[in-house]
Motif scaffolding. Structure first.
Motif, PDB file in Angstrom:
ATOM      1  N   SER A   1       0.854  -1.178   0.000  1.00 14.88           N
ATOM      2  CA  SER A   1       0.000   0.000   0.000  1.00 14.88           C
ATOM      3  C   SER A   1       0.894   1.233   0.000  1.00 14.88           C
ATOM      4  N   PRO A   2       0.597   2.237  -0.824  1.00 12.82           N
ATOM      5  CA  PRO A   2       1.480   3.401  -0.917  1.00 12.82           C
ATOM      6  C   PRO A   2       1.637   4.108   0.423  1.00 12.82           C
ATOM      7  N   PRO A   3       2.823   4.656   0.677  1.00 12.40           N
ATOM      8  CA  PRO A   3       3.071   5.352   1.948  1.00 12.40           C
ATOM      9  C   PRO A   3       2.240   6.626   2.062  1.00 12.40           C
ATOM     10  N   ARG A   4       1.919   6.996   3.291  1.00  7.56           N
ATOM     11  CA  ARG A   4       1.140   8.213   3.540  1.00  7.56           C
ATOM     12  C   ARG A   4       1.904   9.243   4.345  1.00  7.56           C
TER      13      ARG A   4
ATOM     14  N   VAL B   1       4.585  10.190  -7.407  1.00  6.04           N
ATOM     15  CA  VAL B   1       4.410  10.668  -6.037  1.00  6.04           C
ATOM     16  C   VAL B   1       3.438  11.846  -6.020  1.00  6.04           C
ATOM     17  N   ALA B   2       3.562  12.746  -6.998  1.00  5.61           N
ATOM     18  CA  ALA B   2       2.652  13.899  -7.076  1.00  5.61           C
ATOM     19  C   ALA B   2       1.211  13.451  -7.296  1.00  5.61           C
ATOM     20  N   LEU B   3       1.018  12.422  -8.127  1.00  6.61           N
ATOM     21  CA  LEU B   3      -0.334  11.879  -8.332  1.00  6.61           C
ATOM     22  C   LEU B   3      -0.914  11.371  -7.014  1.00  6.61           C
ATOM     23  N   TRP B   4      -0.093  10.651  -6.263  1.00  3.35           N
ATOM     24  CA  TRP B   4      -0.550  10.081  -4.997  1.00  3.35           C
ATOM     25  C   TRP B   4      -0.832  11.174  -3.970  1.00  3.35           C
ATOM     26  N   GLU B   5       0.029  12.167  -3.903  1.00  2.00           N
ATOM     27  CA  GLU B   5      -0.168  13.272  -2.962  1.00  2.00           C
ATOM     28  C   GLU B   5      -1.486  13.992  -3.247  1.00  2.00           C
ATOM     29  N   LYS B   6      -1.802  14.172  -4.514  1.00  2.13           N
ATOM     30  CA  LYS B   6      -3.046  14.839  -4.889  1.00  2.13           C
ATOM     31  C   LYS B   6      -4.255  14.020  -4.442  1.00  2.13           C
TER      32      LYS B   6
ATOM     33  N   ILE C   1      -4.461  11.867  -1.909  1.00  2.00           N
ATOM     34  CA  ILE C   1      -4.646  11.794  -0.453  1.00  2.00           C
ATOM     35  C   ILE C   1      -4.655  13.174   0.205  1.00  2.00           C
ATOM     36  N   GLY C   2      -4.411  14.225  -0.594  1.00  2.84           N
ATOM     37  CA  GLY C   2      -4.445  15.579  -0.072  1.00  2.84           C
ATOM     38  C   GLY C   2      -3.360  15.857   0.956  1.00  2.84           C
ATOM     39  N   LYS C   3      -2.186  15.276   0.714  1.00  2.00           N
ATOM     40  CA  LYS C   3      -1.106  15.418   1.696  1.00  2.00           C
ATOM     41  C   LYS C   3       0.242  15.377   0.996  1.00  2.00           C
ATOM     42  N   THR C   4       1.192  16.160   1.484  1.00  6.08           N
ATOM     43  CA  THR C   4       2.549  16.157   0.934  1.00  6.08           C
ATOM     44  C   THR C   4       3.415  15.182   1.729  1.00  6.08           C
TER      45      THR C   4
ATOM     46  N   ASP D   1      -6.122   4.676  -7.616  1.00  7.71           N
ATOM     47  CA  ASP D   1      -7.403   4.928  -6.946  1.00  7.71           C
ATOM     48  C   ASP D   1      -7.784   3.823  -5.956  1.00  7.71           C
ATOM     49  N   GLN D   2      -7.346   2.598  -6.246  1.00  4.79           N
ATOM     50  CA  GLN D   2      -7.732   1.470  -5.381  1.00  4.79           C
ATOM     51  C   GLN D   2      -7.171   1.612  -3.956  1.00  4.79           C
ATOM     52  N   PHE D   3      -6.124   2.426  -3.792  1.00  3.98           N
ATOM     53  CA  PHE D   3      -5.471   2.523  -2.485  1.00  3.98           C
ATOM     54  C   PHE D   3      -5.942   3.733  -1.665  1.00  3.98           C
ATOM     55  N   VAL D   4      -6.744   4.619  -2.285  1.00  3.77           N
ATOM     56  CA  VAL D   4      -7.139   5.844  -1.582  1.00  3.77           C
ATOM     57  C   VAL D   4      -8.058   5.495  -0.410  1.00  3.77           C
TER      58      VAL D   4
END
Length: 310
Positions: free
Chosen positions: A172-175, A229-234, A236-239, A307-310
């Motif tokens: 699962s991608p890091p948060r 990484v930028a796609l994922w940050e967008k 989850i709304g977090k840097t 999207d599956q990980f959001v």
């Protein structure tokens, strides 16, 4: 409409093999899977095999090391697809020998499904594995066996959860924090396994890809680490906090880490330092790009896959 080729998948219960068996059956090809009899005694494998049967797959019992069973299986089909794992790459010479003896196969797809090993700039244990795949390419060509090499690039199942870094156990991608090799601007290519299977099914009966390399390079999936990484940050709304790992640090990890971790570090070096997947352009005399050749295949973009990980 021409009749679809009968396809034999060898290594069909492996990580990627199951996608190939399923993709073949779902695309309407008469599909055969060569399995060891001991496979069905494994509860997890037995469930998978039952799933194959439910799709209409013909189960053949045999072994890559049993020449007679291998020839018998191959004689029933038109196309042979190998998805054997890294430890059996060189054993594919036995498949080549069986294909030659059977004399009926119109195309062989060896277990490639990664980068173009003839154009790799990898080092260490990754280079060792790719050398084995290169040896199989040369053996196929020397034997005069008709072929297609499928370069699928990175499997999304491994690389999406880790945000483009091939590490064991990241699902699962890091948060909070993410490691990035070098400056994070080297582009790689990441594709869903189901899409690779779909493109492969398109190529098996296509005369334009005979004795060629099929590169699965759909434009939406050619990204740098910084971009993914930028796609994922967008989403989850977090840097994320970013740590940049230098080539020197990565080389040290390759040298000091035990197997198989040293292999994954070497693979990361090839992909994200050397740009193994994107440093060259496709030579049209030897290769074709899948999404251009088969625009009717709707592939999943990296953006959609996240999207599956959001």
């Amino acid at each position: 409409m021409a009749e679809k080729s009968k396809i034999l998948v060898i290594g069909g219960t492996g990580y990627f093999g199951k996608f190939m068996v399923q993709g073949s059956a779902k695309s309407g090809h008469p599909t055969f899977a060569l399995l060891r009899e001991s496979t069905v005694s494994n509860p997890d494998k037995a469930k998978l095999v039952q799933g194959f049967k439910d799709l209409g797959v013909n189960i053949l019992y045999g072994d890559i090391n049993d020449h007679e069973s291998l020839v018998k299986a191959i004689m029933q089909v038109d196309v042979v697809i190998s998805t054997v794992g890294n430890s059996q790459i060189l054993d594919q010479t036995k498949i080549i020998a069986a294909i030659k003896e059977a004399g009926n196969v119109k195309r062989f797809l060896p277990s490639e499904f990664g980068n173009d090993v003839d154009r790799s700039r990898s080092i260490g244990p990754a280079r060792e594995e790719f050398n084995h795949k290169t040896q199989i390419r040369r053996a196929v060509e020397a034997a005069g066996v008709p072929y297609t090499y499928v370069n699928s690039n990175c499997f999304a199942g491994y690389f999406t959860p880790s945000l483009f870094q091939c590490h064991l156990g990241i699902w699962s991608p890091p948060r909070d924090k993410v490691g990035i090799y070098a400056d994070g601007n080297v582009k790689a290519i990441m594709n869903k396994e189901e899409d690779v299977a779909a493109y492969t099914m398109k190529t098996v009966d296509d005369p334009t890809t005979l004795n060629k390399i099929l590169y699965v390079n759909p434009p939406k999936n050619i990204l740098s680490t910084n971009e993914i990484v930028a796609l994922w940050e967008k989403k989850i709304g977090k840097t994320l906090e970013k740590t940049y790992i230098s080539e020197e640090e990565l080389l040290k990890s390759i040298e000091e880490s035990p197997a198989p971790l040293n292999y994954f570090f070497a693979l990361n070096h090839a992909l994200f330092i050397k740009g193994d997947l994107t440093w060259f352009t496709i030579d049209p005399s030897i290769g074709l790009e899948a999404s251009e050749l088969y625009p009717d295949v709707k592939y999943t973009s990296v953006d959609e896959d996240l999207d599956q990980f959001v």
